[in-house]
Design a protein around this motif. Structure first.
Motif, PDB file in Angstrom:
ATOM      1  N   TYR A  42       0.863  -1.186   0.000  1.00 43.01           N
ATOM      2  CA  TYR A  42       0.000   0.000   0.000  1.00 43.01           C
ATOM      3  C   TYR A  42       0.890   1.223   0.000  1.00 43.01           C
ATOM      4  O   TYR A  42       1.918   1.256   0.698  1.00 43.01           O
ATOM      5  CB  TYR A  42      -0.884  -0.007   1.246  1.00 43.01           C
TER       6      TYR A  42
ATOM      7  N   SER B 198       2.973   7.537   3.074  1.00 47.59           N
ATOM      8  CA  SER B 198       2.563   6.449   3.972  1.00 47.59           C
ATOM      9  C   SER B 198       2.534   5.134   3.196  1.00 47.59           C
ATOM     10  O   SER B 198       2.037   5.102   2.067  1.00 47.59           O
ATOM     11  CB  SER B 198       1.174   6.728   4.548  1.00 47.59           C
TER      12      SER B 198
ATOM     13  N   TYR C 204       2.691   0.487   3.517  1.00 50.04           N
ATOM     14  CA  TYR C 204       2.888  -0.761   4.269  1.00 50.04           C
ATOM     15  C   TYR C 204       3.156  -1.911   3.323  1.00 50.04           C
ATOM     16  O   TYR C 204       2.825  -1.859   2.130  1.00 50.04           O
ATOM     17  CB  TYR C 204       1.739  -1.077   5.236  1.00 50.04           C
TER      18      TYR C 204
ATOM     19  N   THR D  64      -1.593   6.788  13.784  1.00 51.75           N
ATOM     20  CA  THR D  64      -2.381   5.564  13.651  1.00 51.75           C
ATOM     21  C   THR D  64      -1.691   4.652  12.655  1.00 51.75           C
ATOM     22  O   THR D  64      -1.325   5.095  11.554  1.00 51.75           O
ATOM     23  CB  THR D  64      -3.798   5.903  13.147  1.00 51.75           C
ATOM     24  N   PHE D  65      -1.495   3.400  13.050  1.00 52.54           N
ATOM     25  CA  PHE D  65      -0.898   2.442  12.110  1.00 52.54           C
ATOM     26  C   PHE D  65      -1.866   2.244  10.947  1.00 52.54           C
ATOM     27  O   PHE D  65      -3.061   2.027  11.163  1.00 52.54           O
ATOM     28  CB  PHE D  65      -0.619   1.104  12.805  1.00 52.54           C
ATOM     29  N   ILE D  66      -1.360   2.303   9.736  1.00 49.77           N
ATOM     30  CA  ILE D  66      -2.265   2.234   8.583  1.00 49.77           C
ATOM     31  C   ILE D  66      -2.685   0.801   8.272  1.00 49.77           C
ATOM     32  O   ILE D  66      -3.672   0.585   7.578  1.00 49.77           O
ATOM     33  CB  ILE D  66      -1.648   2.922   7.350  1.00 49.77           C
ATOM     34  N   ALA D  67      -1.947  -0.152   8.823  1.00 47.55           N
ATOM     35  CA  ALA D  67      -2.409  -1.543   8.820  1.00 47.55           C
ATOM     36  C   ALA D  67      -2.287  -2.003  10.269  1.00 47.55           C
ATOM     37  O   ALA D  67      -1.182  -2.090  10.792  1.00 47.55           O
ATOM     38  CB  ALA D  67      -1.547  -2.408   7.916  1.00 47.55           C
TER      39      ALA D  67
ATOM     40  N   TYR E 103      -9.548   1.306   5.344  1.00 46.38           N
ATOM     41  CA  TYR E 103      -9.009   1.586   6.677  1.00 46.38           C
ATOM     42  C   TYR E 103      -7.673   2.323   6.557  1.00 46.38           C
ATOM     43  O   TYR E 103      -7.413   3.289   7.277  1.00 46.38           O
ATOM     44  CB  TYR E 103      -8.814   0.295   7.487  1.00 46.38           C
ATOM     45  N   ALA E 104      -6.832   1.860   5.628  1.00 44.50           N
ATOM     46  CA  ALA E 104      -5.517   2.495   5.453  1.00 44.50           C
ATOM     47  C   ALA E 104      -5.686   3.956   5.050  1.00 44.50           C
ATOM     48  O   ALA E 104      -5.021   4.841   5.596  1.00 44.50           O
ATOM     49  CB  ALA E 104      -4.711   1.735   4.404  1.00 44.50           C
ATOM     50  N   ASN E 105      -6.595   4.228   4.125  1.00 42.79           N
ATOM     51  CA  ASN E 105      -6.842   5.620   3.703  1.00 42.79           C
ATOM     52  C   ASN E 105      -7.329   6.463   4.883  1.00 42.79           C
ATOM     53  O   ASN E 105      -6.947   7.629   5.037  1.00 42.79           O
ATOM     54  CB  ASN E 105      -7.879   5.666   2.575  1.00 42.79           C
TER      55      ASN E 105
ATOM     56  N   ALA F  42      -6.683   5.888   8.081  1.00 44.49           N
ATOM     57  CA  ALA F  42      -5.556   6.090   9.009  1.00 44.49           C
ATOM     58  C   ALA F  42      -4.610   7.178   8.480  1.00 44.49           C
ATOM     59  O   ALA F  42      -4.137   8.027   9.240  1.00 44.49           O
ATOM     60  CB  ALA F  42      -4.802   4.781   9.209  1.00 44.49           C
ATOM     61  N   VAL F  43      -4.359   7.153   7.186  1.00 42.89           N
ATOM     62  CA  VAL F  43      -3.478   8.171   6.586  1.00 42.89           C
ATOM     63  C   VAL F  43      -4.103   9.563   6.769  1.00 42.89           C
ATOM     64  O   VAL F  43      -3.427  10.527   7.136  1.00 42.89           O
ATOM     65  CB  VAL F  43      -3.236   7.887   5.086  1.00 42.89           C
TER      66      VAL F  43
END
Lengths: 117, 178
Positions: A29, A34, A36, A61-64, B14-16, B18-19
């Protein structure tokens, strides 16, 4: 007689038997700075750069999300810092979802990196 | 980007999210599996994002955090000034307490006519010193340390601790240019 293939599971339920399974990347990602990388045995590496205003205490916040609290590192490579780049650990209170950061007395970019299951 | 990520969501969503939180300095809170992106001045109350930026508790907390940062700034600038050393007869010397103690000890061992080499911060540059010069160097360091430890440092700490607002705190200019 059927011989079951040998397997070894880690504490997170992933098969980590190196005789039968090599670790490989299953997902990546990237959004801006950012990113992972997820591996087949559940290992995750991730990181990013955030900009934090002067004297602000923030949260990253951890993105995964991890299953357990990962190993992680946070540093400030600012050139106006008299210490060598990356020499400071500026975060605290990590969970599997996020951690906190103590901002410095100037606005700066902070680099963070985390890895684990 | 909205501030609520409702189930079901994908890993990418979720990743978007969090970013977005990291870029806008928001934290994530979970309620019933849904994710909420909250500023430090917001709380989650009855599934609603509520602004608490004008409450006395929040303002007091912000002031306390700003004070802690300012105290760290004071400590950094103070230590940087001491680490910078002092120049005596064109040689840069350490200006810390160890150096002061060494000079006092050495001078107590010297006769009035004796001279010794005293090395600078780089461990290479040196000057030949009489007992009087050793005293003089020790005196310069002592004056600097006393100005820092007995005057500037406690004054700044007191000003920081007594500040009643963040504006008042921001107005404190920490300067160890002595």
């Amino acid at each position: 007689m059927y011989d079951h293939p040998r397997s070894a599971y880690n504490q997170n339920g992933y098969n980590v038997n190196t005789n039968t399974l090599k670790r490989y990347v299953i997902k990546t990602y990237l959004s801006g700075t950012s990113w992972y990388t997820k591996y087949s045995d559940g290992w995750i590496e991730q990181g990013g750069i955030i900009n934090l205003a002067s004297a602000v205490t923030g949260t990253i916040t951890f993105i995964a999300p991890f299953i357990a609290t990962p190993l992680w590192y946070m540093a400030n490579p600012a050139t106006n810092d008299t210490n060598p780049p990356g020499s400071r650990q500026l975060g605290y209170g990590a969970t599997n979802l996020q951690f906190n950061i103590i901002g410095q007395t100037y606005t700066a970019n902070y680099y963070w990196y985390a890895f684990g299951y | 980007m909205i501030n609520i990520l409702e189930q079901p969501y994908t890993e990418e969503q979720y990743a978007n999210f969090a970013v977005y939180c990291n870029e806008t300095q928001r934290r994530v809170e979970d309620f019933n599996g849904n994710k909420y992106a909250l500023l430090s001045s917001e709380i989650l109350k009855d599934c609603e994002i509520t602004d608490i930026s004008q409450t006395s508790d929040y303002l007091a907390q912000q002031l306390e955090q700003a004070k802690q940062s300012k105290l760290v700034e004071n400590q950094q600038k103070r230590d940087e000034r001491i680490a910078k050393g002092i120049v005596y007869k064109d040689v840069l010397f350490d200006a810390d307490t160890d150096q002061k103690v060494n000079l006092i000890f050495k001078s107590s061992q010297m006769s009035d006519t004796e001279t010794i080499n005293w090395y600078g911060q780089d461990g290479f540059s040196k000057i030949s010193c009489t007992k009087q010069e050793i005293f003089e160097l020790g005196g310069i360091i002592g004056t600097l340390l006393s100005k820092i430890w007995e005057n500037l440092n406690p004054e700044y700490i007191s000003k920081i601790n007594n500040a009643k607002t963040i504006d008042e705190l921001d107005a404190i200019n920490i300067d160890y240019g002595v």
